[in-house]
Scaffold this motif. Structure first.
Motif, mmCIF file in Angstrom:
data_model
loop_
_atom_site.group_PDB
_atom_site.id
_atom_site.type_symbol
_atom_site.label_atom_id
_atom_site.label_comp_id
_atom_site.label_asym_id
_atom_site.label_seq_id
_atom_site.Cartn_x
_atom_site.Cartn_y
_atom_site.Cartn_z
ATOM 1 N N ASP A 14 -7.417 10.238 0.082
ATOM 2 C CA ASP A 14 -5.974 10.441 0.150
ATOM 3 C C ASP A 14 -5.580 11.918 0.146
ATOM 4 O OD1 ASP A 14 -3.101 9.393 -0.331
ATOM 5 O OD2 ASP A 14 -3.433 10.790 -1.996
ATOM 6 N N ARG A 15 -6.303 12.762 -0.541
ATOM 7 C CA ARG A 15 -6.116 14.217 -0.611
ATOM 8 C C ARG A 15 -4.921 14.673 -1.432
ATOM 9 N NH1 ARG A 15 -9.219 17.362 2.391
ATOM 10 N NH2 ARG A 15 -7.598 18.947 2.591
ATOM 11 N N ALA A 16 -4.197 13.759 -2.095
ATOM 12 C CA ALA A 16 -3.117 14.187 -2.989
ATOM 13 C C ALA A 16 -3.689 15.061 -4.094
ATOM 14 C CB ALA A 16 -2.397 12.981 -3.575
ATOM 15 N N CYS A 17 -4.884 14.748 -4.541
ATOM 16 C CA CYS A 17 -5.535 15.538 -5.589
ATOM 17 C C CYS A 17 -5.836 16.957 -5.106
ATOM 18 C CB CYS A 17 -6.815 14.859 -6.062
ATOM 19 S SG CYS A 17 -8.039 14.565 -4.759
ATOM 20 N N VAL A 18 -6.214 17.083 -3.856
ATOM 21 C CA VAL A 18 -6.508 18.397 -3.276
ATOM 22 C C VAL A 18 -5.249 19.261 -3.296
ATOM 23 C CG1 VAL A 18 -7.201 19.604 -1.163
ATOM 24 C CG2 VAL A 18 -8.379 17.506 -1.840
ATOM 25 N N ASP A 19 -4.125 18.655 -2.946
ATOM 26 C CA ASP A 19 -2.861 19.390 -2.932
ATOM 27 C C ASP A 19 -2.439 19.845 -4.330
ATOM 28 O OD1 ASP A 19 -2.744 18.980 -0.191
ATOM 29 O OD2 ASP A 19 -1.441 17.220 -0.355
ATOM 30 N N GLU A 20 -2.795 19.082 -5.358
ATOM 31 C CA GLU A 20 -2.402 19.408 -6.730
ATOM 32 C C GLU A 20 -3.362 20.366 -7.430
ATOM 33 O OE1 GLU A 20 0.353 18.626 -8.570
ATOM 34 O OE2 GLU A 20 1.105 17.855 -6.664
ATOM 35 N N CYS A 21 -4.587 20.461 -6.974
ATOM 36 C CA CYS A 21 -5.607 21.265 -7.661
ATOM 37 C C CYS A 21 -5.263 22.761 -7.574
ATOM 38 C CB CYS A 21 -6.981 21.022 -7.058
ATOM 39 S SG CYS A 21 -8.290 21.970 -7.882
ATOM 40 N N PRO A 22 -5.025 23.414 -8.727
ATOM 41 C CA PRO A 22 -4.642 24.831 -8.694
ATOM 42 C C PRO A 22 -5.808 25.787 -8.429
ATOM 43 C CG PRO A 22 -4.783 24.101 -10.949
ATOM 44 C CD PRO A 22 -4.998 22.880 -10.081
ATOM 45 N N VAL A 23 -7.044 25.293 -8.524
ATOM 46 C CA VAL A 23 -8.193 26.180 -8.318
ATOM 47 C C VAL A 23 -9.023 25.823 -7.093
ATOM 48 C CG1 VAL A 23 -8.358 26.897 -10.731
ATOM 49 C CG2 VAL A 23 -9.624 24.880 -9.968
ATOM 50 N N ASP A 24 -8.553 24.864 -6.281
ATOM 51 C CA ASP A 24 -9.210 24.532 -5.015
ATOM 52 C C ASP A 24 -10.671 24.118 -5.212
ATOM 53 O OD1 ASP A 24 -9.235 24.230 -2.229
ATOM 54 O OD2 ASP A 24 -9.848 26.308 -1.890
#
Length: 107
Positions: A14-24
């Protein structure tokens, strides 16, 4: 300690987690996403946005998903620590994930 992406992510990404991750630190495999254990700062931003509840804090992994701690960790044996997923692209999945049959989409 780190966060871990588990089986419900396979074939969803889904990649919603990727968008939220502050450290990539969430990298993309061919069929699922993986949290880099050395780059994760344990902020927990990724966990509540996952639509299929595939992300757990390491100590909270359900018994049937504990293998995904090793899956997430060993995924990075080949690629190392690139220092950010956005520039990296996609890597081949961990063998356990690659061998799974196609997962059905949630209805």
């Amino acid at each position: 300690m780190t966060y871990v992406v588990s089986q419900p992510c396979v074939d969803l990404k889904d990649r919603a987690c990727v968008d939220e991750c502050p450290v990539d630190c969430i990298y993309e495999g061919e069929r699922m996403l993986y949290v880099h254990p050395d780059e994760c700062v344990d902020c927990g931003a990724c966990e509540p946005v996952c639509p299929v509840e595939a992300i757990y804090y390491e100590d909270d992994l359900p018994g049937d998903q504990k293998v995904y701690l090793e899956v997430n960790t060993t995924f990075f044996d080949t690629i190392g620590s690139p220092g950010g997923a956005a520039r990296f692209g996609t890597a081949p999945d961990h063998p356990l994930v690659a061998a799974l049959p196609p997962q059905e989409a949630a209805s």
